[in-house]
Write a protein that holds these residues in place. Structure first.
Motif, PDB file in Angstrom:
ATOM      1  N   LYS A   1       0.832  -1.202   0.000  1.00 57.10           N
ATOM      2  CA  LYS A   1       0.000   0.000   0.000  1.00 57.10           C
ATOM      3  C   LYS A   1       0.869   1.255   0.000  1.00 57.10           C
ATOM      4  O   LYS A   1       0.528   2.253   0.625  1.00 57.10           O
ATOM      5  CB  LYS A   1      -0.923   0.001   1.233  1.00 57.10           C
ATOM      6  CG  LYS A   1      -1.996  -1.094   1.204  1.00 57.10           C
ATOM      7  CD  LYS A   1      -3.003  -0.837   0.090  1.00 57.10           C
ATOM      8  CE  LYS A   1      -4.049  -1.931   0.040  1.00 57.10           C
ATOM      9  NZ  LYS A   1      -4.990  -1.868   1.150  1.00 57.10           N
TER      10      LYS A   1
ATOM     11  N   ILE B   1      -5.816   8.901   3.030  1.00 58.47           N
ATOM     12  CA  ILE B   1      -4.486   8.624   2.518  1.00 58.47           C
ATOM     13  C   ILE B   1      -3.786   9.955   2.244  1.00 58.47           C
ATOM     14  O   ILE B   1      -4.427  11.000   2.167  1.00 58.47           O
ATOM     15  CB  ILE B   1      -4.521   7.773   1.243  1.00 58.47           C
ATOM     16  CG1 ILE B   1      -5.158   8.567   0.084  1.00 58.47           C
ATOM     17  CG2 ILE B   1      -5.264   6.477   1.479  1.00 58.47           C
ATOM     18  CD1 ILE B   1      -4.933   7.940  -1.258  1.00 58.47           C
TER      19      ILE B   1
ATOM     20  N   GLY C   1      -7.832   0.759  -2.498  1.00 60.04           N
ATOM     21  CA  GLY C   1      -6.779   1.760  -2.477  1.00 60.04           C
ATOM     22  C   GLY C   1      -6.779   2.618  -3.723  1.00 60.04           C
ATOM     23  O   GLY C   1      -7.657   2.503  -4.582  1.00 60.04           O
TER      24      GLY C   1
ATOM     25  N   GLU D   1      -7.502   0.825   7.902  1.00 67.34           N
ATOM     26  CA  GLU D   1      -7.950   0.816   6.520  1.00 67.34           C
ATOM     27  C   GLU D   1      -9.475   0.941   6.454  1.00 67.34           C
ATOM     28  O   GLU D   1     -10.168   0.744   7.454  1.00 67.34           O
ATOM     29  CB  GLU D   1      -7.487  -0.469   5.836  1.00 67.34           C
ATOM     30  CG  GLU D   1      -5.980  -0.592   5.715  1.00 67.34           C
ATOM     31  CD  GLU D   1      -5.576  -1.769   4.846  1.00 67.34           C
ATOM     32  OE1 GLU D   1      -5.512  -1.601   3.621  1.00 67.34           O
ATOM     33  OE2 GLU D   1      -5.325  -2.851   5.410  1.00 67.34           O
TER      34      GLU D   1
ATOM     35  N   GLU E   1      -1.074   4.301  -1.596  1.00 67.22           N
ATOM     36  CA  GLU E   1      -2.283   3.584  -1.986  1.00 67.22           C
ATOM     37  C   GLU E   1      -3.287   3.461  -0.846  1.00 67.22           C
ATOM     38  O   GLU E   1      -4.500   3.506  -1.058  1.00 67.22           O
ATOM     39  CB  GLU E   1      -1.930   2.200  -2.508  1.00 67.22           C
ATOM     40  CG  GLU E   1      -3.123   1.490  -3.114  1.00 67.22           C
ATOM     41  CD  GLU E   1      -2.791   0.125  -3.655  1.00 67.22           C
ATOM     42  OE1 GLU E   1      -3.674  -0.485  -4.274  1.00 67.22           O
ATOM     43  OE2 GLU E   1      -1.653  -0.339  -3.442  1.00 67.22           O
ATOM     44  N   GLY E   2      -2.812   3.297   0.372  1.00 67.16           N
ATOM     45  CA  GLY E   2      -3.685   3.159   1.527  1.00 67.16           C
ATOM     46  C   GLY E   2      -3.196   4.033   2.663  1.00 67.16           C
ATOM     47  O   GLY E   2      -2.139   4.661   2.584  1.00 67.16           O
TER      48      GLY E   2
END
Length: 392
Positions: free
Chosen positions: A205, A242, A279, A233, A224-225
């Motif tokens: 991520k 994010i 993500g 998450e 991505e995350g």
């Protein structure tokens, strides 16, 4: 992120964890809009489907296996497209492809590959597979053509080890010639660094998205995350935040913002051992506004498949979070966003693991084409799908 790895805010009242409305807009909890903030931009692009094309599965091209295409960009020097494969040198050395994609207002007419090259290490050798165990493996996920030089910049996620005897591989954005030779790297923000004390990006991520803006003078990336220190998450009840970072070409961090990632769209199949995966695999700057972006959100849920959505977002009015060690418990105003396209509403033959996007040519209508590519994970039940949208 490789979805096959999946398959084979927060607790305090003052946390801003990006509570999302059904329309996808983020609202801060216990956080007022700063009095001196700029008004939100009147964002709201809309998209319509032009067409799609499926690349033959495991197509052989110049002794390589075409697949795992997780990033794409249009080359302003040739008009062709460049796509990166996320093969970690397991099949062939980590590499990229060039292709001619013929697209217009009537659809996607052809996809013809024209070249491929491996990425090279500083010593000129290709990258080894993770099984080498020497910490030099890479996980290519994005590639952009530098509008100033037409050289290639490419991002790889690195690796947060699952065991103490495995090496840490830091995420990076590297520079390469048009034949893949190493030419340097962009210094990334310190909070993008993988550490072993529950800080930094989660495994798979990290940096999977970046884009050039302001004619090439601005580099914007997204993890991505959510970072480990920024909260959990997304789940069924809440989304997550994010980080999106604007840097100079030299790597100076100019600003950093919180982008609100959507919550998981449905309950997973209870018989599946695999948790949902979501993500941001791609971000794309608008040509005429350095603070405005398209963001691609990709979600996979066992039993339901993929959900692919594209959002129009802006940094205007959002809190600069570069000095915030953690977003958990902070009164953050995230980047506002509006839905541009939900792939389930476009009439596609299938919704696949779409991970890359780039601007294409301008249509006679004045609309701009948006070209997207899916990562088939080299799996028989997935596909390399090229999708073309027209964006107002």
């Amino acid at each position: 992120m490789r979805a096959s790895l999946i398959r084979r805010a927060c607790a305090a009242a003052l946390v801003l964890a990006a509570t999302l409305t059904p329309a996808g807009a983020a609202q801060p909890i216990a956080a007022a809009q700063p009095a001196d903030a700029e008004p939100k931009s009147d964002i709201g692009a809309r998209a319509r489907l032009l067409g799609e094309k499926i690349v033959p599965h495991k197509l052989t091209f110049r002794n390589t296996t075409v697949g795992g295409l997780s990033g794409i960009d249009r080359d302003p020097c040739t008009g062709e497209y460049v796509a990166v494969s996320d093969d970690r040198s397991n099949l062939q050395p980590a590499r990229f492809y060039t292709a001619r994609i013929r697209v217009d207002g009537a659809g996607v007419h052809s996809v013809d590959f024209t070249g491929t090259h491996p990425f090279r290490q500083p010593d000129g050798s290709v990258y080894p597979p993770p099984s080498a165990g020497d910490g030099r493996a890479v996980d290519p996920e994005e590639l952009r053509v530098d509008p100033s030089t037409c050289r290639y910049w490419w991002a790889q996620e690195g690796d947060r080890p699952q065991a103490s005897n495995q090496p840490v591989i830091q995420p990076s954005v590297q520079f390469a010639t048009r034949t893949g030779a190493y030419r340097g790297r962009l210094p990334l923000p310190s909070n993008y660094e993988v550490t072993l004390d529950d800080r930094g990006p989660r495994r798979n991520k990290a940096v999977e998205a970046f884009t050039f803006g302001a004619g090439g003078g601005l580099v914007t990336s997204a993890v991505e995350g959510p970072l480990l220190q920024d909260g959990p998450e997304p789940g069924l009840e809440r989304g997550a935040l994010i980080r999106v970072t604007q840097q100079s070409r030299d790597g100076d961090v100019l600003r950093q913002f919180a982008y609100p990632l959507e919550r998981i769209f449905t309950t997973p199949d209870p018989s599946s051992p695999w948790p949902p995966d979501t993500g941001v695999p791609a971000i794309l700057a608008f040509p005429d506004d350095p603070g405005r972006y398209l963001v691609l959100e990709r979600t996979w849920v066992a039993g339901a498949g993929y959900k692919i959505r594209v959002y129009d977002t802006t940094t205007r009015g959002a809190t600069d979070v570069r000095t915030m060690d953690s977003l958990a418990g902070q009164p953050v105003v995230p980047m506002p966003k509006k839905l541009v396209a939900d792939f389930h509403d476009l009439g596609l033959s299938a919704v696949n693991n779409t991970e890359g996007m780039t601007w294409g040519p301008v249509l006679p209508t004045g609309e701009r084409t948006l070209i997207l590519v899916s990562d088939d994970n080299f799996a028989e039940d997935e596909a390399t799908q090229i999708v073309a949208l027209a964006v107002r």
